[in-house]
Write a protein that holds these residues in place. Structure first.
Motif, short mmCIF file in Angstrom:
data_model
loop_
_atom_site.label_atom_id
_atom_site.label_comp_id
_atom_site.label_asym_id
_atom_site.label_seq_id
_atom_site.Cartn_x
_atom_site.Cartn_y
_atom_site.Cartn_z
N ARG A 161 9.92 0.11 21.87
CA ARG A 161 9.47 -0.35 20.56
C ARG A 161 10.47 -1.36 19.99
O ARG A 161 11.64 -1.37 20.36
N GLU A 162 9.99 -2.18 19.10
CA GLU A 162 10.86 -3.20 18.49
C GLU A 162 11.81 -2.54 17.49
O GLU A 162 11.41 -1.67 16.71
N TRP A 163 13.08 -2.96 17.53
CA TRP A 163 14.05 -2.41 16.60
C TRP A 163 14.20 -3.31 15.39
O TRP A 163 14.29 -4.53 15.50
N VAL A 164 14.23 -2.68 14.23
CA VAL A 164 14.57 -3.37 12.98
C VAL A 164 15.62 -2.51 12.29
O VAL A 164 15.66 -1.28 12.49
N PRO A 165 16.49 -3.09 11.48
CA PRO A 165 17.48 -2.29 10.77
C PRO A 165 16.81 -1.21 9.93
O PRO A 165 15.68 -1.39 9.46
N PRO A 166 17.47 -0.07 9.74
CA PRO A 166 16.84 1.05 9.03
C PRO A 166 16.25 0.69 7.67
O PRO A 166 15.17 1.17 7.32
N ALA A 167 16.94 -0.14 6.91
CA ALA A 167 16.45 -0.47 5.57
C ALA A 167 15.18 -1.31 5.60
O ALA A 167 14.53 -1.47 4.56
N SER A 168 14.80 -1.81 6.79
CA SER A 168 13.57 -2.61 6.92
C SER A 168 12.53 -1.93 7.81
O SER A 168 11.52 -2.54 8.14
N ASP A 169 12.79 -0.70 8.20
CA ASP A 169 11.91 0.02 9.12
C ASP A 169 10.83 0.75 8.31
O ASP A 169 11.11 1.77 7.67
N PRO A 170 9.57 0.27 8.33
CA PRO A 170 8.55 0.88 7.47
C PRO A 170 8.26 2.34 7.80
O PRO A 170 8.03 3.16 6.89
N ASP A 171 8.26 2.69 9.08
CA ASP A 171 7.99 4.08 9.46
C ASP A 171 9.11 5.01 8.98
O ASP A 171 8.85 6.11 8.48
N LEU A 172 10.33 4.55 9.15
CA LEU A 172 11.48 5.34 8.70
C LEU A 172 11.46 5.50 7.19
O LEU A 172 11.66 6.61 6.67
N LEU A 173 11.23 4.41 6.47
CA LEU A 173 11.24 4.47 5.01
C LEU A 173 10.12 5.36 4.49
O LEU A 173 10.31 6.10 3.51
#
Length: 245
Positions: A161-173
Motif C-alpha cells: 500500500r502507498e505510504w503517507v505520513p501519519p498526519a495525512s493518513d485518512p484511514d489512520l486519522l
C-alpha cells in the motif's frame, strides 16, 4: 505523555501472516545494475513521501557477504544460501535497533562494501524481509544518499500500500477519531505531525477537571491507541497533549 510504538504482530493489519515472506531473488531481465531514474530524482528532493513512493516499485540490491564486514554489522543467515557461508547484512542504528541496508545500484553497493554480492529483489520483498527479521527501518544507499525509511513506511511497502505520513493518513486519522471520541470526557481532538512518522494527538477536555480525571482520561486513550493495530503499524510514536475547551 509519550507512548512508544513497537508492535510484534503475527499478521499485518489486513490479516496476512508475515511468516513465509522470504527474501528471494527475482528475475530482472535487462537489468544493468544502475539506479532507477525516478528514484534518483526523488532522492535528490529529500522528500520522504516521494522517496518511498518512488522506491516501492523498484528493484533493489541487498548485500550478501561471506564474512562480517565491520563491527557495526551483524549477520542473519539467509534461507537461500544454507550450503554456502553467505549471509544477509543488517546494521545497528544509534538506538541499537537493526536496520536493513539496500542499494539503488551496483556502484552504490560497491562504494559501501566492494566485497558484498548484490542480490536483486523487489523493494516489497526487501521490506517484507525487514519485517520478518525485525528490522524496524531500511536505509537506502548508506554510503551515498543515506535516506532512512521509518518503520511505518517499511510496513506499508511490505503490505503493498502507498505510504503517507501519519498526519495525512485518512484511514489512520479516522481510526484515531473513532477511538478518541468514544471517551466521554473528550470534547474535541486534532492530530499533528511529530517527526517523519509520529503523531501528537491534542485532546480538548472540559475545563475544571481534577488532575486525577485528566490522568485517567489520557491513560485510557493511551491504552486504546497502543492496542490498536492500525495505529501501531502506521505510527512510530503517539504523544498526547491536553487543552481545555
Amino acid at each position: 505523555m509519550s507512548h512508544a510504538i513497537n508492535p510484534h504482530h503475527d499478521t499485518d493489519s489486513a490479516g496476512t501472516p508475515w511468516s513465509g515472506r522470504t527474501l528471494t531473488a527475482q528475475p530482472f531481465p535487462g537489468d544493468d545494475g544502475t539506479a532507477d531514474e525516478a528514484l534518483t530524482a526523488a532522492l535528490a528532493t529529500g522528500d520522504l513521501t516521494a522517496i518511498t513512493r518512488a522506491w516501492a516499485p523498484t528493484r533493489v540490491l541487498v548485500p550478501i557477504v561471506a564474512v562480517l564486514g565491520d563491527d557495526e554489522a551483524e549477520l542473519v543467515a539467509t534461507q537461500g544460501d544454507k550450503s554456502a557461508d553467505m549471509a544477509l547484512v543488517t546494521l545497528l542504528g544509534e538506538d541499537d535497533a537493526r536496520v536493513l541496508p539496500v542499494f539503488t545500484s551496483v556502484a552504490a553497493l560497491q562504494t559501501w562494501n566492494p566485497q558484498a554480492r548484490p542480490v536483486p529483489v523487489e523493494a516489497a520483498r526487501a521490506a517484507q524481509a525487514a519485517v520478518v527479521e525485525e528490522c524496524p527501518r531500511i536505509v537506502i544507499d548508506p554510503a551515498g544518499a543515506s535516506v532512512e525509511l521509518p518503520r511505518p513506511a517499511v510496513w506499508a511497502v511490505a503490505q503493498g500500500r502507498e505510504w503517507v505520513p501519519p498526519a495525512s493518513d485518512p484511514d489512520l486519522l479516522a481510526g484515531i477519531a473513532a477511538l478518541v471520541t468514544a471517551v466521554p470526557q473528550v470534547r474535541a481532538h486534532r492530530c499533528e505531525p511529530d517527526g517523519d512518522a509520529g503523531l501528537v494527538v491534542v485532546l480538548g477536555l472540559p475545563p475544571g477537571l481534577e488532575r486525577e480525571q485528566v490522568r485517567e482520561t489520557t491513560s485510557r486513550i493511551g491504552e486504546l491507541l497502543l492496542t490498536d493495530q492500525v495505529v501501531t503499524e502506521r505510527t512510530d510514536s503517539v504523544r498526547l497533549a491536553v487543552r481545555s475547551v
